[in-house]
Design a protein around this motif. Structure first.
Motif, PDB file in Angstrom:
ATOM      1  N   THR A 260       0.851  -1.197   0.000  1.00  0.00           N
ATOM      2  CA  THR A 260       0.000   0.000   0.000  1.00  0.00           C
ATOM      3  C   THR A 260       0.880   1.237   0.000  1.00  0.00           C
ATOM      4  O   THR A 260       1.989   1.238   0.567  1.00  0.00           O
ATOM      5  N   VAL A 261       0.391   2.303  -0.631  1.00  0.00           N
ATOM      6  CA  VAL A 261       1.145   3.556  -0.718  1.00  0.00           C
ATOM      7  C   VAL A 261       1.198   4.200   0.663  1.00  0.00           C
ATOM      8  O   VAL A 261       0.167   4.423   1.304  1.00  0.00           O
ATOM      9  N   SER A 262       2.417   4.519   1.117  1.00  0.00           N
ATOM     10  CA  SER A 262       2.576   5.148   2.430  1.00  0.00           C
ATOM     11  C   SER A 262       3.050   6.591   2.347  1.00  0.00           C
ATOM     12  O   SER A 262       2.811   7.378   3.263  1.00  0.00           O
ATOM     13  N   ASP A 263       3.714   6.955   1.228  1.00  0.00           N
ATOM     14  CA  ASP A 263       4.230   8.319   1.109  1.00  0.00           C
ATOM     15  C   ASP A 263       4.268   8.732  -0.353  1.00  0.00           C
ATOM     16  O   ASP A 263       4.676   7.935  -1.218  1.00  0.00           O
ATOM     17  N   GLY A 285       0.784   6.319 -12.505  1.00  0.00           N
ATOM     18  CA  GLY A 285      -0.512   6.974 -12.665  1.00  0.00           C
ATOM     19  C   GLY A 285      -0.832   7.715 -11.389  1.00  0.00           C
ATOM     20  O   GLY A 285       0.018   7.877 -10.500  1.00  0.00           O
ATOM     21  N   ASP A 286      -2.060   8.206 -11.275  1.00  0.00           N
ATOM     22  CA  ASP A 286      -2.476   8.910 -10.066  1.00  0.00           C
ATOM     23  C   ASP A 286      -2.599   7.922  -8.917  1.00  0.00           C
ATOM     24  O   ASP A 286      -3.309   6.913  -9.018  1.00  0.00           O
ATOM     25  N   LEU A 287      -1.936   8.224  -7.794  1.00  0.00           N
ATOM     26  CA  LEU A 287      -1.973   7.367  -6.620  1.00  0.00           C
ATOM     27  C   LEU A 287      -2.499   8.143  -5.422  1.00  0.00           C
ATOM     28  O   LEU A 287      -2.410   9.373  -5.374  1.00  0.00           O
ATOM     29  N   THR A 288      -3.043   7.431  -4.469  1.00  0.00           N
ATOM     30  CA  THR A 288      -3.478   8.030  -3.212  1.00  0.00           C
ATOM     31  C   THR A 288      -2.859   7.258  -2.059  1.00  0.00           C
ATOM     32  O   THR A 288      -2.604   6.057  -2.165  1.00  0.00           O
ATOM     33  N   ARG A 289      -2.621   7.955  -0.969  1.00  0.00           N
ATOM     34  CA  ARG A 289      -2.069   7.298   0.211  1.00  0.00           C
ATOM     35  C   ARG A 289      -3.024   6.201   0.689  1.00  0.00           C
ATOM     36  O   ARG A 289      -4.236   6.403   0.766  1.00  0.00           O
ATOM     37  N   GLY A 290      -2.479   5.047   0.981  1.00  0.00           N
ATOM     38  CA  GLY A 290      -3.287   3.925   1.436  1.00  0.00           C
ATOM     39  C   GLY A 290      -3.832   3.051   0.315  1.00  0.00           C
ATOM     40  O   GLY A 290      -4.481   2.038   0.570  1.00  0.00           O
ATOM     41  N   GLN A 291      -3.559   3.420  -0.929  1.00  0.00           N
ATOM     42  CA  GLN A 291      -4.053   2.661  -2.080  1.00  0.00           C
ATOM     43  C   GLN A 291      -3.318   1.327  -2.201  1.00  0.00           C
ATOM     44  O   GLN A 291      -2.112   1.249  -2.007  1.00  0.00           O
ATOM     45  N   ASP A 292      -4.064   0.261  -2.523  1.00  0.00           N
ATOM     46  CA  ASP A 292      -3.454  -1.040  -2.781  1.00  0.00           C
ATOM     47  C   ASP A 292      -2.788  -1.008  -4.149  1.00  0.00           C
ATOM     48  O   ASP A 292      -3.438  -0.704  -5.156  1.00  0.00           O
ATOM     49  N   VAL A 293      -1.502  -1.322  -4.180  1.00  0.00           N
ATOM     50  CA  VAL A 293      -0.737  -1.228  -5.425  1.00  0.00           C
ATOM     51  C   VAL A 293       0.169  -2.447  -5.567  1.00  0.00           C
ATOM     52  O   VAL A 293       0.348  -3.236  -4.636  1.00  0.00           O
ATOM     53  N   SER A 294       0.730  -2.575  -6.767  1.00  0.00           N
ATOM     54  CA  SER A 294       1.792  -3.537  -7.035  1.00  0.00           C
ATOM     55  C   SER A 294       2.982  -2.787  -7.612  1.00  0.00           C
ATOM     56  O   SER A 294       2.813  -1.922  -8.481  1.00  0.00           O
ATOM     57  N   ILE A 295       4.166  -3.091  -7.118  1.00  0.00           N
ATOM     58  CA  ILE A 295       5.380  -2.559  -7.725  1.00  0.00           C
ATOM     59  C   ILE A 295       5.849  -3.559  -8.777  1.00  0.00           C
ATOM     60  O   ILE A 295       6.042  -4.735  -8.494  1.00  0.00           O
ATOM     61  N   SER A 296       6.005  -3.073 -10.004  1.00  0.00           N
ATOM     62  CA  SER A 296       6.437  -3.909 -11.123  1.00  0.00           C
ATOM     63  C   SER A 296       7.881  -3.585 -11.464  1.00  0.00           C
ATOM     64  O   SER A 296       8.234  -2.423 -11.697  1.00  0.00           O
ATOM     65  N   VAL A 297       8.717  -4.620 -11.480  1.00  0.00           N
ATOM     66  CA  VAL A 297      10.114  -4.463 -11.891  1.00  0.00           C
ATOM     67  C   VAL A 297      10.414  -5.534 -12.944  1.00  0.00           C
ATOM     68  O   VAL A 297      10.288  -6.731 -12.674  1.00  0.00           O
TER      69      VAL A 297
END
Length: 373
Positions: A260-263, A285-297
């Motif tokens: 989740t986005v923390s900062d 893209g547009d993100l919000t704090r606390g949003q469930d995300v995946s980091i892709s590498v």
């Protein structure tokens, strides 16, 4: 979302629109096979519909061809709405996965079939001349009298292409035409199709579930999911800037780390991973704090070292692929993920073996933070 399109929105093209879908949906009973499709296909463009089975890509193709009528919205060809226009009256031809050749006809008769159906009838000499030219285009000169069942799969595909282009369509639709070919022949036919498309200047629309096929051949790719368009862009745009985990996972190979986005301060964002670690990356893209995300590498963005900066890993598997080596590595918290090491890098760094301890590093700019859905 920006940079690549999103559900219901067409990525603009700077070419004249030869075909368009405007708010097109298609239902088969209670099943919504295509939902609110908006797409503009440019003149002379090579566009691919890419997605898994059942995503709506073939339904979209069949509506362009005239084999299906939209439940809602409009299909346009050359600026004219063609919803009620039968398939055989549209300036469109289609090459099917199974080619649909007539076994009782010669190659020349198969190719000239569409011309013989025209009214008023064309002179036989004119049909023969057009068939000969079409055979030359697909490099089958001298095969006029062959039966199609005497030919290889690649030759049959060329016959199907010659039959399609002889009518000089404005739009050529290809429904997974290389699915039945072996890998080597498929590669050869991909190159031939690209050369043919450039030579003729006809707009090609390809349906495929093969990402490598779409990436190698297309000017633009339309990614579909559950009947919707989720992103449209060039192969490089979709690979480098996917707008979701779904697109990143479908186009190429990627490692994913969920959290989740923390900062969100600065150019990079910080994600608290589900496993308790923190990781920085570039917002996709547009993100919000606390949003469930995946980091892709991407695996090729990762660098493998015998020692030095990076996270400690153990090599669990090694596959030598010539120009690069694929490693499955394990980190005690992140788990298993893939690293691709170029041949030149390995020669400089030294070889790695299964069971070796190593470190893996990557730039924060290579870590793309994407919506998890």
């Amino acid at each position: 979302m920006e940079d690549g399109g999103y559900v219901g929105v067409s990525q603009p093209t700077d070419k004249k629109a030869i075909a368009e879908l405007k708010g097109v949906s298609k239902r088969f009973g209670d099943v919504l096979a295509a939902s609110d499709l908006n797409l503009s296909i440019g003149e002379g463009e090579f566009l691919s519909f890419l997605g898994p089975s059942g995503c709506g890509k073939t339904t979209a193709l069949r509506m362009l061809a005239g084999f299906e009528a939209p439940t809602e919205g409009d299909v346009l060809l050359d600026g004219e709405v063609v919803n009620a226009l039968d398939a055989h009256h549209r300036p469109v031809n289609m090459v099917f996965q199974q080619y649909a050749l007539f076994p009782h006809m010669t190659v020349a008769q198969n190719i000239g079939y569409g011309l013989r159906q025209r009214r008023p009838r064309l002179p036989k000499t004119q049909i023969a001349e057009k068939v000969s030219k079409a055979l030359d285009v697909v490099q089958l000169g001298g095969f006029e009298d062959r039966r199609t069942w005497e030919m290889s799969g690649g030759q049959q595909q060329r016959v199907a292409l010659a039959r399609a282009i002889i009518n000089e369509p404005k739009l050529l639709l290809l429904d997974e035409p290389m699915a039945a070919l072996d890998r080597k022949l498929r590669k050869e036919m991909q190159i031939e199709l690209q050369d043919l498309q450039r030579q003729l200047g006809i707009t090609f629309v390809l349906v495929t579930h093969d990402q490598e096929e779409a990436l190698s051949m297309s000017d633009r790719i339309c990614i579909m999911r559950e009947g919707r368009i989720v992103q449209i862009g060039s192969p490089q745009e979709l690979y480098d800037r996917p707008n979701s985990r779904y697109v990143a996972d479908f186009v190429g190979t990627s490692n994913f780390f969920d959290g989740t986005v923390s900062d969100l301060s600065g150019e990079l964002a910080t994600v608290e991973l589900d496993n308790g670690m923190s990781m920085q990356g570039t917002p996709g893209g547009d993100l919000t704090r606390g949003q469930d995300v995946s980091i892709s590498v991407r695996p090729e963005q990762m660098k493998l070292h015998h020692q030095g900066d990076g996270i400690p890993v153990e090599l669990h598997n090694r596959i030598f692929l010539g120009e690069h080596t694929e490693y499955l590595v394990n980190h005690e918290t992140l788990g298993d993920f893939l690293v691709l090491s170029p041949r030149q890098s390995e020669l400089a760094e030294g070889a790695f073996d299964v069971g070796d301890k190593a470190t893996v590093s990557w730039e924060a700019s290579a870590a793309l933070i994407l919506d998890r859905n």
